[in-house]
Design a protein around this motif. Sequence first.
Motif, mmCIF file in Angstrom:
data_model
loop_
_atom_site.group_PDB
_atom_site.id
_atom_site.type_symbol
_atom_site.label_atom_id
_atom_site.label_comp_id
_atom_site.label_asym_id
_atom_site.label_seq_id
_atom_site.Cartn_x
_atom_site.Cartn_y
_atom_site.Cartn_z
ATOM 1 N N LYS A 273 0.831 -1.205 0.000
ATOM 2 C CA LYS A 273 0.000 0.000 0.000
ATOM 3 C C LYS A 273 0.868 1.259 0.000
ATOM 4 O O LYS A 273 0.608 2.208 -0.751
ATOM 5 C CB LYS A 273 -0.932 -0.004 1.206
ATOM 6 N N ASP A 274 1.894 1.261 0.830
ATOM 7 C CA ASP A 274 2.756 2.444 0.929
ATOM 8 C C ASP A 274 3.501 2.707 -0.376
ATOM 9 O O ASP A 274 3.624 3.853 -0.812
ATOM 10 C CB ASP A 274 3.761 2.272 2.065
ATOM 11 N N ALA A 275 4.005 1.621 -1.010
ATOM 12 C CA ALA A 275 4.795 1.776 -2.232
ATOM 13 C C ALA A 275 3.982 2.391 -3.358
ATOM 14 O O ALA A 275 4.510 3.172 -4.161
ATOM 15 C CB ALA A 275 5.365 0.417 -2.668
ATOM 16 N N TYR A 276 2.697 2.054 -3.433
ATOM 17 C CA TYR A 276 1.873 2.515 -4.549
ATOM 18 C C TYR A 276 0.863 3.597 -4.157
ATOM 19 O O TYR A 276 0.041 4.015 -4.982
ATOM 20 C CB TYR A 276 1.165 1.325 -5.196
ATOM 21 N N GLY A 277 0.935 4.056 -2.903
ATOM 22 C CA GLY A 277 0.099 5.171 -2.492
ATOM 23 C C GLY A 277 -1.372 4.842 -2.305
ATOM 24 O O GLY A 277 -2.226 5.722 -2.441
ATOM 25 N N PHE A 278 -1.688 3.569 -1.979
ATOM 26 C CA PHE A 278 -3.090 3.184 -1.795
ATOM 27 C C PHE A 278 -3.556 3.501 -0.373
ATOM 28 O O PHE A 278 -2.840 3.253 0.601
ATOM 29 C CB PHE A 278 -3.279 1.687 -2.054
ATOM 30 N N HIS A 279 -4.780 4.011 -0.246
ATOM 31 C CA HIS A 279 -5.385 4.236 1.062
ATOM 32 C C HIS A 279 -6.070 2.963 1.571
ATOM 33 O O HIS A 279 -6.081 2.690 2.773
ATOM 34 C CB HIS A 279 -6.395 5.379 0.991
ATOM 35 N N THR A 280 -6.649 2.208 0.655
ATOM 36 C CA THR A 280 -7.316 0.958 1.022
ATOM 37 C C THR A 280 -7.295 0.029 -0.191
ATOM 38 O O THR A 280 -6.998 0.459 -1.316
ATOM 39 C CB THR A 280 -8.759 1.224 1.481
ATOM 40 N N LEU A 281 -7.610 -1.254 0.042
ATOM 41 C CA LEU A 281 -7.595 -2.264 -1.016
ATOM 42 C C LEU A 281 -8.914 -3.039 -0.996
ATOM 43 O O LEU A 281 -9.696 -2.921 -0.044
ATOM 44 C CB LEU A 281 -6.431 -3.246 -0.809
ATOM 45 N N ARG A 282 -9.128 -3.852 -2.008
ATOM 46 C CA ARG A 282 -10.331 -4.701 -2.028
ATOM 47 C C ARG A 282 -10.250 -5.799 -0.975
ATOM 48 O O ARG A 282 -11.262 -6.295 -0.489
ATOM 49 C CB ARG A 282 -10.500 -5.314 -3.420
ATOM 50 N N THR A 283 -9.034 -6.226 -0.653
ATOM 51 C CA THR A 283 -8.809 -7.204 0.403
ATOM 52 C C THR A 283 -7.471 -6.889 1.049
ATOM 53 O O THR A 283 -6.575 -6.347 0.386
ATOM 54 C CB THR A 283 -8.812 -8.645 -0.148
ATOM 55 N N ILE A 411 13.562 -19.643 -20.007
ATOM 56 C CA ILE A 411 13.566 -18.186 -19.845
ATOM 57 C C ILE A 411 13.441 -17.882 -18.356
ATOM 58 O O ILE A 411 12.470 -18.276 -17.708
ATOM 59 C CB ILE A 411 12.424 -17.531 -20.636
ATOM 60 N N LEU A 412 14.431 -17.193 -17.812
ATOM 61 C CA LEU A 412 14.493 -16.861 -16.398
ATOM 62 C C LEU A 412 14.489 -15.346 -16.214
ATOM 63 O O LEU A 412 14.707 -14.598 -17.177
ATOM 64 C CB LEU A 412 15.766 -17.439 -15.760
ATOM 65 N N PHE A 413 14.271 -14.920 -14.972
ATOM 66 C CA PHE A 413 14.216 -13.491 -14.655
ATOM 67 C C PHE A 413 15.177 -13.174 -13.517
ATOM 68 O O PHE A 413 15.257 -13.915 -12.534
ATOM 69 C CB PHE A 413 12.801 -13.080 -14.245
ATOM 70 N N LEU A 414 15.895 -12.083 -13.660
ATOM 71 C CA LEU A 414 16.774 -11.578 -12.611
ATOM 72 C C LEU A 414 16.583 -10.066 -12.550
ATOM 73 O O LEU A 414 17.413 -9.278 -12.985
ATOM 74 C CB LEU A 414 18.230 -11.948 -12.904
ATOM 75 N N GLY A 415 15.404 -9.667 -12.048
ATOM 76 C CA GLY A 415 15.049 -8.254 -12.002
ATOM 77 C C GLY A 415 15.775 -7.520 -10.891
ATOM 78 O O GLY A 415 16.188 -8.118 -9.896
ATOM 79 N N LEU A 416 15.878 -6.200 -11.028
ATOM 80 C CA LEU A 416 16.645 -5.389 -10.082
ATOM 81 C C LEU A 416 15.855 -4.203 -9.526
ATOM 82 O O LEU A 416 16.346 -3.509 -8.634
ATOM 83 C CB LEU A 416 17.917 -4.855 -10.754
ATOM 84 N N SER A 417 14.664 -3.949 -10.017
ATOM 85 C CA SER A 417 13.937 -2.746 -9.633
ATOM 86 C C SER A 417 13.134 -2.962 -8.354
ATOM 87 O O SER A 417 12.739 -4.082 -8.014
ATOM 88 C CB SER A 417 13.007 -2.315 -10.761
ATOM 89 N N LEU A 418 12.892 -1.857 -7.649
ATOM 90 C CA LEU A 418 12.102 -1.864 -6.426
ATOM 91 C C LEU A 418 10.764 -1.171 -6.664
ATOM 92 O O LEU A 418 10.664 -0.299 -7.534
ATOM 93 C CB LEU A 418 12.846 -1.134 -5.313
ATOM 94 N N PRO A 419 9.724 -1.505 -5.880
ATOM 95 C CA PRO A 419 8.430 -0.833 -6.065
ATOM 96 C C PRO A 419 8.524 0.682 -5.980
ATOM 97 O O PRO A 419 7.894 1.401 -6.757
ATOM 98 C CB PRO A 419 7.585 -1.410 -4.918
ATOM 99 N N GLU A 420 9.342 1.182 -5.047
ATOM 100 C CA GLU A 420 9.432 2.629 -4.872
ATOM 101 C C GLU A 420 10.202 3.331 -5.985
ATOM 102 O O GLU A 420 10.182 4.568 -6.073
ATOM 103 C CB GLU A 420 10.072 2.966 -3.514
ATOM 104 N N HIS A 421 10.871 2.571 -6.855
ATOM 105 C CA HIS A 421 11.592 3.192 -7.976
ATOM 106 C C HIS A 421 10.659 3.877 -8.971
ATOM 107 O O HIS A 421 11.086 4.742 -9.728
ATOM 108 C CB HIS A 421 12.422 2.140 -8.720
ATOM 109 N N GLY A 422 9.405 3.460 -9.018
ATOM 110 C CA GLY A 422 8.427 4.199 -9.817
ATOM 111 C C GLY A 422 8.345 3.810 -11.271
ATOM 112 O O GLY A 422 8.385 4.674 -12.148
ATOM 113 N N TYR A 423 8.195 2.499 -11.562
ATOM 114 C CA TYR A 423 7.895 2.076 -12.932
ATOM 115 C C TYR A 423 6.705 2.880 -13.468
ATOM 116 O O TYR A 423 5.646 2.926 -12.840
ATOM 117 C CB TYR A 423 7.491 0.593 -12.925
#
Length: 455
Positions: A273-283, A411-423
Motif C-alpha cells: 500500500k505504501d509503495a503505490y500510495g493506496f489508502h485501502t484495497l479490495r482485500t 527463460i528466467l528473470f533476474l530483475g533489479l527494480s524496487l516498487p518505490e523506484h516508480g515504474y
Amino acid sequence: MINDRQLTRYVDESRPRFEALLGQAVEVPSISMDPARAAEMRRMAELAVHILTEFGADAQIVETGGYPIVSGGWTTGKTHPTVTIYNHIDVQPAQEPEWRQAPFAFKNEDGIYRGRGATDDKGPALSALFGARFAIEQGVPVNIRFLWELEEEIGSPHFAAGLKNRAAIPRPDSVIISDTIWIAKGRPAMPYGLRGLLGARLSLRTGSKDAHSGVTGGAARNPLAELMDVAHACADAKTGQVKIPGFYRDVVEPTKAELRSFLKSGFNVQRFKDAYGFHTLRTHDPAEVTRRIWAAPTFEIHGLTGGYHGPGVKTVVPGHGELKVSMRLVPNQTPEKVFALLKKYVAKLNPNVQVEREGMLHPFRGLFDGPYVEAVKRAAKAGFGKEPAFIREGGSIGAVVTMQKAWKVPILFLGLSLPEHGYHAPNEYFDWGQASGGMKAFAHYFAELAAMKRK
C-alpha cells in the motif's frame, strides 16, 4: 569460478563509468509511443551500439520494420553455453505534473539516479552489461548475447520480425531477463510467470454534436451513461469479479505449492500500500492479495472520455463517448478468445457500442524449479545476500512469449527494480545499491551457467 574480492573491487571501480553511461542513456527521450520521437529512438539505438562496442562486445542495429533491436555480445567458444540477456531501452512518456525535475535531465543524488527510464529499464540493462564484462574478463566459458529492444512499451509489435534475422540474433541455450520488480527493498523476487494483456476501446456515438441538457435531456440518449452501464455489466467495481460470460473458463488456478511460495516471499500488504500510495484495497489478506496481483485475471477501466472536462459543470448531453479498458490474463487464457467473448457480450448489452482491440500480449508461465532456477537463486544470493522468492508478476512483457515461441529455451528473470523506484510513474529513479548488487548477481549467474555445462 568468481573471485568475490576481485568482483567487489571491479564493481566499486565501475561506479563512475556506470553513472556516466546511465546519465547519457536517460537523457535520450526514447518514447516509443510518441511518433514525434522517431529521431530520438534512432539516437538511442546508436548510443546502445556505442556502449556495447566500448565494452569490447560486437554490436549492431537490427531493423525490424518498426523501431530496431540492438544485438551484441561476446562469443567465447562454440562449445560454450550461450545466454541471451533481454532488456528494453524505450521508455514511457513523462507528462505527469508531479515530476519534481525535468524527466529527461539525469540527476545523480549520491547514488540515487533520477530520470525517466532509470529503472525501467536502462539502469538494469547497464547493470547486466557490467556483470557480463567482468565474467568475460575473468575467462568464464560462456557466450553472452544482449537483446535491447526499443518497442517494449508499445507491446513489441515488430520484435518477432527482428528475431527472424538469425545471423544477427542467434538462438541461445537460455534467456535471462532483467525487467521486473522486487517485492520490497531487501526482498529479492524473481518471477516465473507474467500475465497477458488485452486492451480495448468501447465507443458509442448517439449524436453529431453535444446538446443542451435542459433542452434535450430526458429524450436524448447519453453515451457516457450507456458506456458506464456496459462497464458495470462487465465487472463488479467493488470486488473486481469479471462478469463477461466464459471469461474464467480457461483459467488455470495456481497450485498449492505456488500459493505457499507467494506467502513465503515475505509479501507485506502495508508495504504494498505504501509503495503505490493506496489508502485501502479490495482485500487485506496477504494470500488473497498475492493471488489477485500475480495469478488472477482482471478487468480494468482506464478512462472515460466525451462531454465536458473543464472547470465547473457544463450541462451538455454528449454526442459521443469512449471507454478505455484492459484485461490482464493468466494461463491458459488467450487474448484472441477473450476479445471475442468481450465483443459478443457487449453486442448483446448494447449493439450500438463499437469494440476495437488495442494491443494484446499472451500470458507466460516459465520454470518453477530445476537447475536454471537454482542457478538464479545462487546468483541472487551472491549479489544481494538473500535467495529470491519465486513468484509470478502481474505485468506483461510481450517479447517473452515471442522468444519462448521462437526458441523454446528456458527463460528466467533476474530483475533489479524496487516498487518505490516508480515504474511508469513520475519521479522514477534507480539506485547504486540495486545496480551494484545486480552487477555481482549477473557475474555469478554467468559462472553458474558455465558450471552447469561442465556437469
